[in-house]
Design a protein around this motif. Structure first.
Motif, PDB file in Angstrom:
ATOM      1  N   VAL A  76       0.840  -1.196   0.000  1.00 18.37           N
ATOM      2  CA  VAL A  76       0.000   0.000   0.000  1.00 18.37           C
ATOM      3  C   VAL A  76       0.880   1.253   0.000  1.00 18.37           C
ATOM      4  CG1 VAL A  76      -1.763   1.276   1.278  1.00 18.37           C
ATOM      5  CG2 VAL A  76      -1.818  -1.225   1.210  1.00 18.37           C
TER       6      VAL A  76
ATOM      7  N   THR B 102       1.318  12.313   4.580  1.00 18.97           N
ATOM      8  CA  THR B 102       0.376  12.651   5.652  1.00 18.97           C
ATOM      9  C   THR B 102      -0.344  11.426   6.209  1.00 18.97           C
ATOM     10  OG1 THR B 102      -1.337  13.067   4.041  1.00 18.97           O
ATOM     11  CG2 THR B 102      -0.057  14.980   4.775  1.00 18.97           C
ATOM     12  N   ASP B 103      -0.101  10.241   5.620  1.00 16.71           N
ATOM     13  CA  ASP B 103      -0.748   9.030   6.128  1.00 16.71           C
ATOM     14  C   ASP B 103      -0.028   8.524   7.374  1.00 16.71           C
ATOM     15  OD1 ASP B 103      -2.676   8.949   4.219  1.00 16.71           O
ATOM     16  OD2 ASP B 103      -1.531   7.683   2.855  1.00 16.71           O
ATOM     17  N   THR B 104      -0.776   7.910   8.278  1.00 12.25           N
ATOM     18  CA  THR B 104      -0.154   7.333   9.471  1.00 12.25           C
ATOM     19  C   THR B 104      -0.541   5.864   9.565  1.00 12.25           C
ATOM     20  OG1 THR B 104      -2.037   8.017  10.775  1.00 12.25           O
ATOM     21  CG2 THR B 104      -0.131   9.485  10.813  1.00 12.25           C
ATOM     22  N   ILE B 105       0.329   5.075  10.158  1.00 12.53           N
ATOM     23  CA  ILE B 105       0.051   3.651  10.289  1.00 12.53           C
ATOM     24  C   ILE B 105      -0.342   3.358  11.727  1.00 12.53           C
ATOM     25  CG2 ILE B 105       1.063   1.330  10.168  1.00 12.53           C
ATOM     26  CD1 ILE B 105       2.947   2.447   8.035  1.00 12.53           C
ATOM     27  N   ASP B 106      -1.415   2.592  11.877  1.00 10.39           N
ATOM     28  CA  ASP B 106      -1.842   2.170  13.197  1.00 10.39           C
ATOM     29  C   ASP B 106      -0.933   1.000  13.588  1.00 10.39           C
ATOM     30  OD1 ASP B 106      -3.055   1.340  15.443  1.00 10.39           O
ATOM     31  OD2 ASP B 106      -5.080   1.169  14.600  1.00 10.39           O
TER      32      ASP B 106
ATOM     33  N   LEU C 225       1.903   4.991   0.684  1.00 10.14           N
ATOM     34  CA  LEU C 225       1.556   5.956   1.722  1.00 10.14           C
ATOM     35  C   LEU C 225       1.968   7.353   1.275  1.00 10.14           C
ATOM     36  CD1 LEU C 225       2.853   4.155   4.929  1.00 10.14           C
ATOM     37  CD2 LEU C 225       0.497   4.384   4.210  1.00 10.14           C
TER      38      LEU C 225
ATOM     39  N   ARG D 167      -1.960  -2.653  14.602  1.00  6.12           N
ATOM     40  CA  ARG D 167      -2.564  -3.557  13.619  1.00  6.12           C
ATOM     41  C   ARG D 167      -1.514  -4.227  12.719  1.00  6.12           C
ATOM     42  NH1 ARG D 167      -8.075  -2.198  13.026  1.00  6.12           N
ATOM     43  NH2 ARG D 167      -8.209  -4.015  11.687  1.00  6.12           N
TER      44      ARG D 167
END
Lengths: 234, 69
Positions: free
Chosen positions: B50, B55-59, B52, B62
Motif C-alpha cells: 500500500v 500525511t498518512d499514518t500507520i496504526d 503511503l 494492527r
C-alpha cells in the motif's frame, strides 16, 4: 494478518487549523454571552446577529469562490477547479441554511413572524435554491465532464444573486434593516459589539477553511474512486 | 426577556448542530471512501504494498507480528 491497516491521517497544519477553530469558536461564544452588551431595544435575541452576519458573508464568499473556480474551469478545463467549486457549494449551502434559520428564529420575536416575503429574505432563499439546483444538475447529468461544464455556467450565472441580495435593502422597501457594519459612515454599533463581531467572524472564517479543506478532500477521493472503478471495469 | 433568551439558545443550538453534523458527515465520508479506495487498490494490484503519502499514518497495533507470518 497479511495486510497493513492504514489510517488516513491529516497534515500537522490541518490539525492545528482544526484546534485553532475550536479555540476561536469557544472564545467567540464566550464573548457573545459574557462580553457583548445586550441591545436596549431587542434584548438578548439580538446576539443572534453574531452568527447570522458571519454566516451570510461566508455564504456570499462561497458563491464568489464558485464563480472564480467556474471561470477557471471553463478556461483551463482542469478538474481541480471543478472540485473546489463543488466543495465550496456544499459548504456554502450549509452557511446559507444557517443564515435562513437564524434569520427566521431572530425574526419571530422581533417582527412577530417566522417568515415574510421581504426582498432580502426572498433573494437569500433564491440563493439557497440556486445551490440546490447546482447539486441537482450534477446529480442528473451522467457525463462528469458535461456536468462540470453545465455546473460552471450555473455557478457564474448564479453569482448574480449575491450583489442583488446585498443591494436589496437599498433598492426595495424592506423589513430587514440596512447594513450597520459595512457602510460609508462607518459601523453603527459600540466598540464592544464590533470586537465581538470581529472575533466571531475570524472564528467562522477558520471554521469555514476547515470545512472547505475537508470537503475538498472528500471530493478528491471520490474522483479518485470513480477513476479507479473505471480502470477496473475497463 | 425570558422568551427572547429561548430564541437565542435555539438559534445557537441549531447553528452548531448543523455545523457539527456536517463536519461529522464529512469525516465519515472520508473514512468510507478511503476504505473503498484501499480495497479497490488492492483489487487492482494484489501483490503491491500500500502506497503511503507523507500525511498518512500507520496504526502500529494492527501491524503483523513475526509469529503471524
Amino acid at each position: 494478518m497479511t495486510l497493513t491497516t492504514v489510517r488516513r491521517g491529516r497534515a500537522t497544519w490541518e490539525r492545528a487549523l482544526g484546534w485553532l477553530s475550536v479555540g476561536l469558536v469557544a472564545l467567540s461564544i464566550g464573548m457573545v454571552f459574557l462580553y457583548a452588551p445586550s441591545d436596549r431595544v431587542q434584548g438578548a435575541v439580538q446576539r443572534l446577529f453574531y452568527l447570522h452576519l458571519p454566516a451570510a458573508w461566508l455564504a456570499y464568499l462561497s458563491f464568489f469562490i464558485i464563480f472564480l473556480c467556474s471561470v477557471a474551469y471553463l478556461v483551463r478545463r482542469q478538474p481541480r477547479w471543478d472540485r473546489l467549486a463543488r466543495s465550496a457549494a456544499v459548504v456554502g449551502f450549509v452557511f446559507t441554511t444557517i443564515v435562513l434559520l437564524t434569520g427566521s428564529i431572530w425574526g419571530r420575536p422581533i417582527w412577530g413572524t417566522w417568515w415574510t416575503w421581504d426582498a432580502r429574505l426572498t433573494t437569500t432563499l433564491i440563493l439557497w435554491f440556486i445551490y440546490l439546483a447546482y447539486f441537482m444538475l450534477r446529480a442528473w447529468v451522467r457525463d462528469t465532464e458535461r456536468a462540470a461544464r453545465y455546473a460552471a455556467v450555473l455557478g457564474i450565472v448564479g453569482f448574480v444573486d449575491v450583489p442583488i441580495i446585498h443591494m436589496s435593502v437599498r433598492w426595495w422597501r424592506t423589513l430587514h434593516p440596512e447594513p450597520i457594519v459595512v457602510r460609508a459612515e462607518g459601523p453603527a454599533m459600540p466598540e464592544s459589539m464590533l470586537l465581538t463581531l470581529a472575533i466571531t467572524l475570524v472564528a467562522f472564517i477558520v471554521l469555514y477553511l476547515v470545512l472547505l479543506i475537508e470537503a475538498y478532500r472528500v471530493e478528491r477521493m471520490k474522483d479518485e474512486l470513480a477513476e479507479l472503478r473505471l480502470q477496473l471495469s475497463g | 426577556m425570558q422568551d427572547s433568551m429561548i430564541y437565542l439558545f435555539v438559534g445557537f443550538f441549531v447553528t452548531w448542530l448543523i455545523i457539527g453534523g456536517y463536519l461529522l458527515s464529512l469525516r465519515r465520508q472520508v473514512d468510507a471512501v478511503g476504505e473503498e479506495l484501499e480495497a479497490l487498490r488492492r483489487e487492482r494490484n494484489p501483490t503491491s504494498i500500500v502506497r503511503l503519502s507523507p500525511t498518512d499514518t500507520i496504526d502500529a497495533s494492527r501491524l503483523a507480528t513475526p509469529e503471524e507470518g
